[in-house]
Each structure stands twice: as C-alpha cells, then as structure tokens.
Design an enzyme around this catalytic site. Structure first.
Site, PDB file in Angstrom:
ATOM      1  N   ASP A   8       0.661  -1.272  -0.205  1.00 48.16           N
ATOM      2  CA  ASP A   8      -0.114  -0.160   0.040  1.00 48.16           C
ATOM      3  C   ASP A   8       0.615   1.395  -0.022  1.00 48.16           C
ATOM      4  O   ASP A   8       0.624   2.738  -0.296  1.00 48.16           O
ATOM      5  CB  ASP A   8      -0.569   0.045   1.045  1.00 48.16           C
ATOM      6  CG  ASP A   8      -0.302  -0.220   2.689  1.00 48.16           C
ATOM      7  OD1 ASP A   8       0.268  -1.158   2.830  1.00 48.16           O
ATOM      8  OD2 ASP A   8      -0.040   0.753   3.068  1.00 48.16           O
ATOM      9  N   ASP A  25       5.524   7.504   1.551  1.00 51.66           N
ATOM     10  CA  ASP A  25       4.782   6.970   2.684  1.00 51.66           C
ATOM     11  C   ASP A  25       6.260   7.553   3.669  1.00 51.66           C
ATOM     12  O   ASP A  25       7.344   5.999   3.429  1.00 51.66           O
ATOM     13  CB  ASP A  25       4.684   6.230   2.600  1.00 51.66           C
ATOM     14  CG  ASP A  25       4.015   5.733   3.967  1.00 51.66           C
ATOM     15  OD1 ASP A  25       4.709   6.315   5.254  1.00 51.66           O
ATOM     16  OD2 ASP A  25       3.185   5.233   4.553  1.00 51.66           O
TER      17      ASP A  25
HETATM   18  P1  AMP Z   1       1.169   3.862   7.384  1.00 46.88           P
HETATM   19  O1  AMP Z   1       1.303   2.399   7.464  1.00 46.88           O
HETATM   20  O2  AMP Z   1       1.392   4.923   7.630  1.00 46.88           O
HETATM   21  O3  AMP Z   1       1.040   3.631   5.888  1.00 46.88           O
HETATM   22  O4  AMP Z   1      -0.339   3.262   7.532  1.00 46.88           O
HETATM   23  C1  AMP Z   1      -0.995   2.381   6.922  1.00 46.88           C
HETATM   24  C2  AMP Z   1      -2.747   2.524   7.331  1.00 46.88           C
HETATM   25  O5  AMP Z   1      -2.823   3.240   8.327  1.00 46.88           O
HETATM   26  C3  AMP Z   1      -3.390   3.603   6.083  1.00 46.88           C
HETATM   27  O6  AMP Z   1      -4.383   3.359   5.923  1.00 46.88           O
HETATM   28  C4  AMP Z   1      -3.708   5.053   7.263  1.00 46.88           C
HETATM   29  O7  AMP Z   1      -4.399   5.116   6.380  1.00 46.88           O
HETATM   30  C5  AMP Z   1      -3.989   4.333   8.564  1.00 46.88           C
HETATM   31  N1  AMP Z   1      -2.961   4.944   9.631  1.00 46.88           N
HETATM   32  C6  AMP Z   1      -2.269   5.460   9.737  1.00 46.88           C
HETATM   33  N2  AMP Z   1      -2.021   6.419  11.129  1.00 46.88           N
HETATM   34  C7  AMP Z   1      -3.525   7.008  11.352  1.00 46.88           C
HETATM   35  C8  AMP Z   1      -3.949   7.257  12.047  1.00 46.88           C
HETATM   36  N3  AMP Z   1      -3.492   8.404  12.903  1.00 46.88           N
HETATM   37  N4  AMP Z   1      -5.670   7.696  11.770  1.00 46.88           N
HETATM   38  C9  AMP Z   1      -6.036   6.753  11.325  1.00 46.88           C
HETATM   39  N5  AMP Z   1      -5.875   6.076  10.686  1.00 46.88           N
HETATM   40  C10 AMP Z   1      -4.496   6.250  10.410  1.00 46.88           C
HETATM   41 MG    MG Z   2       0.410   4.448   3.633  1.00 44.66          MG
END
Ligand code: AMP
Ligand code: MG
Length: 492
Positions: free
Chosen positions: A249, A259
């Site tokens: 993702d 990211d």
């Molecule tokens: P990432 O590890 O940053 O790629 O995030 C993985 C998933 O977690 C994605 O779907 C993000 O939108 C969700 N996500 C990460 N941080 C938050 C947050 N503080 N609130 C809501 N969703 C989050």
């Molecule tokens: Mg992400």
C-alpha cells in the site's frame, strides 16, 4: 477567480473506489511553511497559499471551488501479511490540480481527520511526521528521485495523543497520483473485474499513455510500473535511502516514492541497516529493498491477472515474463547510477570487482555513505581540489589506498577528461542529505520549543544538495556518536 484549477477524474470513478470525505476543521490553523516554487508550478498563487485563505485550506478548515474531497480505498500486504481493507485513514484527496502546462497532480491533505478507513485511528498527525515528510520528500526531489512532494504544512492548534501529547499538523502533499499496488489488490480480492479494468484504464490514461496502443494494454501497464519501480529503487540504493515500510500500500503505480514514515538515509554504510522501530525482522533493510520491490510487483501482477488474459494460464505466463525482467532492469539502472557516481561512462564486467570491493570496504570500515562518494569526487581531478572539497570532514583510511589506486587507474582508461569526470561526480554525489540527527533536531526544536527555524534552515540547505560551501559544513558532518539516531518511528 478560482484559486486552484481542479479536474477530479478519480472522484468520477464509481462509488466503490472512494467515499466523500471533507477534511475535519481544526481549532487554530497557522502556517508552517509554503513551497512557493511548487505552488507556482501547480498554477497556485504562492502569496495566496501563504496567506490566511491558503492556511485555512491546508489545515482543512475550508475547501476551495472545484475541490471534491474523498478518501480512497485500498488494501495491501503489510510486512508480508495481506490486509484486505486499508484506505486513506488520515488523509483526504482534495482533488486533481491541472497545471498551466497541462499536467495533473493529486492534492492531498495528510492528517486531516478521521475517515471511513481510519480503523480506530484519530486521522491526525503530530508535527514531527509532517516536518519529517516535508524535509525528506523535498530533499528527495532535489536529489532527482521521483517522489511525492510537500506543497505546504500548517499546524492545527490542537494536540494529538501519541506516546505523549504532541502539537498537531497537516501536510498538503502532491503526487502524480496516489494509486497504489494495494489499490489494485483491493479490487482483485473483491473479485471485482469491472473495477480492476476501470482502474487499469484510469492509470494507463494518467501515467502510461504508451500502453494505450499496445496489443495487451494491461501487460504493458505492468511492464511500465516494473520499469519505473526498478529505476526508483536503484535511485534509493545509490543514495543510501532506506524506505522502512515498503508495504504494497506504500508503493505507487506512478513510480514516485511515497510514505515518509520511518524512512532514513544511512550515515555509516551497513547493508543490513534498518531504522524502523516496527521492522523487527529486518524485512525492509537496505539490502532487501530491491527484492522486496520485486515481490511487491509480483503482487501487482497477481492482482492484474483477471484482466490480463481470458485464459488464466496465458495470463500467468505473460505476467511472469514481465516480472522476471525486474532484476535486470534494476541492475541496469543501478549500474548506470554507479558509473556516474564513480566518474565513469560505463561499468563493464571487468569493473564488477572494483565496485564490489568498494562496497565491501565501506561496510568493513563503517564509512560514511555520502562522504565516501563526495570525497571520491574531490579526488577525481588531481589538479583541482578546490573550495568544495570535504577533506576537512572525511579522509579515506590508509587501508583504502590500494582501492583508490585501482580506481584512479580505471579513470584514466575512460575517455572523459578528469575535469569532466569530477563535474559528473559532483552532480551525482550529494554532499547534503537529510541526516537523521538533523531531521530529529528540527523536529525536536519544533515540538519542544515551538521553534521552526531549525526546520526552515534544513529545508533550505537541502535545496542545493550538491553545492558545498564550508559555512554549511555542519549539515554535511556525520553525527557524533551521541547524536546517532538508531530508530525511527512511523509516528501514527
Ligand atoms: P502507513 O503505515 O502509514 O502506510 O498506514 C497504514 C494504514 O493505517 C493506512 O490505511 C493509514 O491511513 C492508516 N493510519 C495510519 N495512521 C493513522 C491515524 N493516525 N489515523 C487513522 N488511520 C491511520
Ligand atoms: Mg501508507
């Protein structure tokens, strides 16, 4: 006059691709920084963006005409395990900006409040991750690496609760698109062939126009993504950049880096280096990045099978052939980049040991990744080790002398003059990278002392990563032992 020219093609895709989601307003928006050059490229008035109306937009308190905010859905393999439902959990896509020269870019707010995909998260971001992404993504752009970019950041006047309470902020991020490998995986897992085809058509129209005339458009799309990712990962390797969370993702099909959570540039060279606090097994260590990208691309291929060919066996065969080209494409991009870094026009088979021995010596001696190559650039032209020399910051150990002799000898066999070789090396080897301890210092100043100057200065130094001057030596200096940052955090 419309302040931003929008045309929202992703929002026009069927409802199952996204949900309408206005950003959630915040208490007291205040500007952190505006990327004026990028604003201008996008056809957005930089003064307007830096003013009150622009700040309200970046913070999510207002939207402008033409914006149709949505949160997009996707899935993805996180550390190898498939998660069928992710999505923009703390981001909204405001829309697609049409630039004066006819290009199209996503404008997204990150940290803009909860969405349907937040999975219990608050949808917000602390100022730390926002500054980190601003610094790193803009540095990558200036280093010539395809990347999402930072248009602006604003603080919210609210706090987010993490390991402690932190000031909140929002980042306005720009990308060619935010469509991920995981976006395809989501629809493949739903067995939604129609959506897969719509998404493929959308991506081809936006990013792979050449594929339009191909006999097998989906195969051509896959081939295009593979090529761009092979190039991208090679650029990371050549700079010592460790992404840290290469989940499917977090890989964009447009081929831009996305990211900037736990990512980091290496100081000392260590092929097994990992910074991310959540990467316990070292899955996303520096040396694994090419093979992980290869694996991720095979997940994309898998997702595309239903629309690649009516005959499933034929589809697999076609996809496999495309996927098998990744290692060589990566190697080619990497070798070309290495030639530039070493002042050579090409690296042939007889040069393989020269390159491998360098990596090995760097690892054994724990040499600073960035300064090794920069110092080599100094040494490329004996007659000119002038004002930009980093001799005061780094010197090769005596044990490197035999290798340096071999390299010098090899340089003399190339047809470029030593002046040309040196110029090429100065262009290929940055002296300023966003070193972890500098990034951390900028974040700490902002978080603990409300001081943004450290951040602004770092961003400005990184605007010219190849141009050294001694008054900025601190920014090129590796960390003292007590300054070394061993772990980075996603900060979510
Ligand atoms: P990432 O590890 O940053 O790629 O995030 C993985 C998933 O977690 C994605 O779907 C993000 O939108 C969700 N996500 C990460 N941080 C938050 C947050 N503080 N609130 C809501 N969703 C989050
Ligand atoms: Mg992400």
């Amino acid at each position: 006059m419309d302040s931003i020219s929008f045309d929202n093609s992703y929002a026009r895709l069927p409802e199952r691709f996204h949900s309408q989601q206005p950003p959630a307003p915040v208490a007291e928006p205040s500007p952190i920084r505006v990327n004026r050059a990028l604003a201008t490229e996008l056809g957005i008035d930089a003064d307007w963006l830096a003013g009150d109306a622009g700040t309200q937009l970046v913070a999510g308190n207002t939207t402008v005409a033409g914006s149709e905010p949505i949160a997009t859905v996707y899935a993805g393999h996180q550390f190898g395990g498939y998660n069928p439902q992710l999505g923009d959990g703390r981001a909204v896509l405001l829309g697609e900006v049409l630039t004066p020269d006819g290009s199209r870019f996503d404008l997204q707010l990150k940290g803009s409040g909860p969405t349907r995909y937040s999975r219990g998260g608050d949808g917000r971001s602390g100022i730390g991750p926002v500054l980190r992404e601003y610094i790193l993504s803009e540095a990558m752009h200036r280093l010539g690496v395809p990347t999402t970019r930072a248009l602006a950041a604003a603080s919210t006047g609210e706090f987010v609760q993490r390991e402690r309470f932190l000031p909140g902020a929002v980042l306005a991020r720009v990308a060619s698109s935010h469509i991920r490998i995981g976006t395809f995986q989501y629809f493949a897992a739903q067995r939604d062939k129609e959506a897969l085809q719509l998404l493929a058509d959308h991506v081809i129209a936006r990013h792979y126009r050449d594929a339009q005339s191909s006999d097998n458009r989906v195969l051509a799309l896959l081939g295009g993504v593979i090529s761009r990712q092979a190039y991208l990962i090679a650029q990371w390797q050549l700079l010592g950049f460790i992404h840290g969370v290469m989940n499917t993702d977090n890989m964009l099909v447009c081929g831009e880096t996305v990211d900037y959570g736990p990512c980091a540039f290496m100081d000392q060279f260590n092929p097994d280096q990992v910074y991310s606090s959540i990467d316990h097994g070292g899955r996303y260590a520096y040396r694994n990045q090419p093979s992980i990208a290869h694996w991720n691309l095979s997940q994309l291929a898998q997702a595309l099978l239903p629309i690649m060919h009516d005959d499933p066996e034929e589809a697999v065969a076609l996809a496999q052939t495309a996927i098998d080209t990744f290692p060589n494409q990566f190697l080619k991009a990497n070798t070309q980049g290495m030639a530039r870094k070493l002042g050579l026009q090409t690296i042939g088979e007889t040069d393989t040991s020269l390159v491998e021995d360098l990596w090995q010596l760097m690892a054994e001696q724990k040499l600073d990744f960035t300064l090794v190559f920069r110092r080599l650039a100094d040494l490329a032209d004996n007659s000119n080790e002038g004002a930009s020399s980093v001799a005061g910051l780094f010197e090769f150990p005596d044990s490197m002398q035999p290798w340096l002799e071999r390299w010098r000898e090899r340089l003399t066999q190339d047809s470029q003059s030593s002046t040309e070789q040196q110029a090429q090396m100065y262009r290929a080897n940055p002296v300023f990278i966003p070193r972890n301890h500098l990034v951390e210092a900028a974040i700490a100043a902002a978080t603990d002392r409300d001081d943004l100057d450290v951040f602004h200065q770092l961003v400005e130094v990184l605007e010219n990563p190849h141009q050294y001057s001694a008054d900025r030596a601190l920014y090129a200096t590796p960390p003292e032992p007590e300054q070394v940052v061993n772990q980075t955090f996603c900060g979510t």
